[in-house]
Design an enzyme around this catalytic site. Structure first.
Site, PDB file in Angstrom:
ATOM      1  N   CYS A 112       0.827  -1.215   0.000  1.00 13.80           N
ATOM      2  CA  CYS A 112       0.000   0.000   0.000  1.00 13.80           C
ATOM      3  C   CYS A 112       0.856   1.257   0.000  1.00 13.80           C
ATOM      4  CB  CYS A 112      -0.960  -0.007   1.176  1.00 13.80           C
ATOM      5  SG  CYS A 112      -0.157  -0.246   2.781  1.00 13.80           S
ATOM      6  N   HIS A 114      -1.390   0.826   7.554  1.00 12.39           N
ATOM      7  CA  HIS A 114      -1.896   0.847   6.185  1.00 12.39           C
ATOM      8  C   HIS A 114      -1.835   2.266   5.633  1.00 12.39           C
ATOM      9  CE1 HIS A 114      -4.107  -0.597   2.767  1.00 12.39           C
ATOM     10  NE2 HIS A 114      -5.113   0.228   2.967  1.00 12.39           N
TER      11      HIS A 114
END
Length: 785
Positions: A312, A739
């Site tokens: 990510c 994330h």
């Protein structure tokens, strides 16, 4: 079926285990085996080329003359479930294969003979086809390779000195020797003591009693009891190295304490499993305040990127960069023929163009029809997303961190990608897109005694600023842990450019009173990327602080942070012989850095670069420059000359550049402009062809006037107004977990004005309210207006 003479070619053979087989998607675009025309895999070099309207497979033949290709086409099976699913009796993951999910058809074509259905049993063709179909795909091979962390033994596991052996009773292995915890237990291999682990590693709590035991006894190696398996694998940690290690003699070392591997069963997650699980737990909200799913968006510029496993950080940075007009103009050429290269998957130019086409063309931005949605559901399925496996492998190749599947820092990845783009060759007529981010930063030093000054100007393509931590007081008057007062972006810039005192000896008057030091912008770029540093050293580990930063969506004026160089009446400090003086580090700050485990050479370099007074600033510099090629070289320079002077006088580096055909004067100037980085110096030479090399005397005078600025270093005029264009946000307490997502301001199809769009890996949706996200963003991308 047709026959073909080329099936008898000596070039026709099975792929070797070390050869990459590109049988998933085209190496020059994201068309794949799931498309109607399928994918043509070259049976000579195993390049994958699309067979649809772009027909990169045919282009491959025209360029390299490889005649035979295997067309592979895959279609999703329609699954009919007539029975209820079986009751789950144990936690397991069914290994569903491609054969279970897809129907695959193949046929052999020959471009030379213009045959498109050659007998697959001809000569050695069958073996070649079998080899292609059974070979591990490129993306899977790279994934497996990257997940295999190279844990190695260390001197402490190899030279383990265990005290007298004894059989530890089962009851003594049931809880920590210093508390009542019964899980997350680590046995010391030196003496057999059992202690609980650190809470951040245990996942279920821990009081760090295993670490306390190590600190008290200097015993180094411990094994997590719940991770031991019958085949001899286990989590092994060395406290002296502060790293996970392996122990070749683990069975014997455990047997020393009466713990035998036979019959052992793993009862707790390993450190790697917990890290992966921790990363997967972080989810950004994909629903609105009323609980409805956010609206998926499709079309050009709204294409998501599939998460390849902790990727990510890469996806969020790429989405922000390819929203920039400079990157679009440089790499998006929809109707142009791809650049010639024998290995498209190994060529940065090709892979950057492939990414630009995939993201910006809109060809792949469509609902994923493989996702089953309830008939009465108003929600549209999200898109499948593109898998940038070739790009990730290429930019991470040879890099200690980016070649792995571990979570990485998005800012470090941005700098790494900028470096690769800078080092790549740019065709005539195309500008290096990173030049739009380039600006000049000025450092001004003034002796507090004689008032003489020195200016140093460095070229940068980013600015990393500290976020002031202003802890809120609790009702009892004490500082509240984890609660911080909000600050503005201008507060952060004020802190970054404020004047500070540094302890240096003046080369003019020999005063030890010190210098005032201040950093300012000499110029500002077209595109400004700002990294907001919210990390603080807590228990010797960098910990993320949740400090809210207010950033307006209206344009902000940065004119007040511009400097115009030497002021009238200021007298410059004299030049000094850098070989005559040696940098003397601040002993207190040096001791603090050494106690954290950093090597002495790195500590001295960090203090030298950051003013020789603040150990925290030096620590932040160390974390940002771990990958510098000269990070371990000792500092030998004047106290106030800065790194540029010593770098341009380094005979080894000058010789390296001269051997490449660069004259001595330009080599020295390039090294001085890039802090001695050989790779950046090479790029500087190619990107500054108009730079005339000045004599030493001329250079001294011109540097005082203009600080060495050139036309590629941004704008010095005002007003300097900047508007927020995109942000990268991070959830998690550490850069190694959590994330990343990107929010980008874009014009939506059929709507006027700009709206915020959330790029969460493959999911692309219209964002509702991002005020909270902006406050905790990690990277801010501003455009000059």
């Amino acid at each position: 079926m047709a026959s073909c003479a080329h099936v008898n070619s000596h070039d026709l053979k099975r792929p070797s285990p070390s050869q990459a087989v590109y049988r998933e998607d085209c190496t020059q675009c994201f068309d794949s085996i799931d498309d109607e025309a399928g994918l043509n895999v070259c049976l000579t070099c195993f390049n994958g080329g699309c067979a649809g309207d772009r027909d990169h497979a045919s282009l491959h033949f025209k360029r390299l003359g490889h005649p035979l290709a295997l067309n592979i086409k895959r279609t999703r099976k329609k699954v009919q479930r007539d029975e209820p699913p079986q009751k789950i009796s144990k936690l397991a993951i069914a290994a569903e294969t491609d054969e279970d999910r897809y129907d695959t058809t193949t046929r052999v074509i020959c471009y030379c003979c213009e045959q498109d259905d050659i007998d697959k049993l001809s000569s050695g063709l069958a073996q070649a086809i079998e080899g292609v179909m059974n070979a591990m795909t490129f993306s899977k091979r790279e994934e497996v390779k990257a997940w295999e962390q190279e844990f190695v033994p260390c001197e402490h596991t190899l030279s383990l000195n265990q005290i007298d052996s004894r059989h530890i009773e089962s009851k003594d292995l049931s809880h920590c020797s210093m508390c009542d915890l019964k899980e997350n237990l680590w046995i010391c291999l030196d003496c057999g003591n059992l202690g609980c682990g650190r809470s951040q590693f245990g996942g279920i709590g821990g009081n760090s009693h295993a670490l306390a035991h190590s600190d008290r006894t200097t015993h180094a190696v411990a094994v997590k009891l719940g991770s031991i398996t019958a085949d001899g694998s286990a989590d092994i940690y060395c406290y002296k190295c502060n790293e996970e290690r392996t122990d070749p003699d683990l069975p014997a070392h455990l047997a020393h304490w009466g713990i035998h591997l036979a019959g052992r069963e793993k009862t707790e997650k390993s450190l790697m499993e917990m890290q992966v699980e921790h990363n997967l737990k972080w989810e950004f909200s994909m629903t609105s305040e009323d609980g409805h799913e956010l609206t998926p968006i499709f079309g050009p510029g709204f294409t998501g990127l599939t998460n390849l496993g902790n990727s990510c950080y890469l996806s969020s940075v790429i989405q922000c960069l390819f929203d920039q007009p400079e990157f679009q103009q440089r790499y998006y050429h929809e109707n142009d023929e791809p650049p010639f290269t024998e290995s498209p998957a190994e060529d940065l130019e090709t892979q950057m163009r492939k990414l630009a086409d995939g993201i910006l063309s809109g060809r792949y931005s469509r609902p994923n029809l493989d996702v089953i949605v309830a008939p009465d559901s108003p929600e549209a399925p999200h898109q499948k997303g593109l898998a940038p496996a070739m790009f990730k492998h290429l930019v991470g190749r040879g890099h200690e961190e980016f070649s792995t599947m571990r979570q990485q820092d998005a800012f470090e990845f941005l700098l790494h990608l900028f470096k690769l783009v800078n080092l790549s060759r740019h065709p005539e007529g195309f500008d290096n897109p990173t030049h739009a981010f380039t600006f000049a930063m000025e450092q001004r030093l003034q002796c507090l005694c004689c008032k003489k000054v020195r200016y140093r100007v460095d070229e940068q393509d980013n600015v990393s600023i500290p976020v002031p931590a202003r802890r809120l007081a609790s009702p009892d008057g004490a500082n509240s842990i984890g609660q911080f007062a909000p600050v503005t972006l201008l507060d952060c810039l004020d802190a970054s450019t404020s004047e500070e005192k540094v302890e240096l000896i003046c080369p003019s008057c020999n005063s030890k009173d010190g210098f005032s030091k201040r950093s300012s912008f000499r110029t500002l770029p077209q595109q400004l990327v700002i990294n907001a540093r919210r990390f603080e050293l807590i228990n010797w580990a960098p910990t993320k602080l949740d400090i809210p930063v207010d950033v307006s969506e209206e344009p902000i004026d940065l004119s007040s942070y511009l400097s115009f160089g030497q002021k009238e009446g200021e007298e410059l400090l004299p030049d000094i012989d850098v070989s005559a003086r040696r940098f003397v580090p601040n002993q207190y700050a040096l001791d603090q850095l050494l106690s954290m485990g950093f090597p002495k050479a790195r500590c001295e370099k960090a203090l030298y670069t950051t003013g020789n007074s603040d150990p925290e600033a030096a620590m932040n510099w160390l974390f940002a420059h771990m990958d510098d090629p000269d990070i371990d070289e000792p500092v030998v320079a004047s106290e106030v000359m800065g790194g540029a002077a010593s770098a341009q006088d380094d005979p080894t580096k000058v010789t390296q550049l001269v051997e490449m055909g660069i004259d001595v004067s330009r080599a020295r100037k390039a090294l001085g402009a890039t802090d001695g980085d050989i790779n950046r110096a090479i790029d500087w030479v190619f990107s500054h062809p108009e730079e005339m090399v000045e004599t030493e005397d001329d250079n001294h005078e011109s540097n005082a006037r203009s600080g060495g600025c050139n036309k590629n270093q941004g704008f010095a005029d005002s007003p300097a107004r900047y508007e927020l264009r995109s942000i990268v946000c991070h959830k998690g307490s550490s850069v190694h977990a959590g994330h990343y997502v990107a929010f980008v301001r874009k014009a939506l199809p059929g709507q006027s004005g700009l709206s915020w769009v959330l790029f969460n890996d493959e999911k692309v949706v219209k964002a509702e309210d991002i005020q909270e996200m902006k406050k905790y963003a990690y990277l801010y991308f501003f455009s000059r207006v």
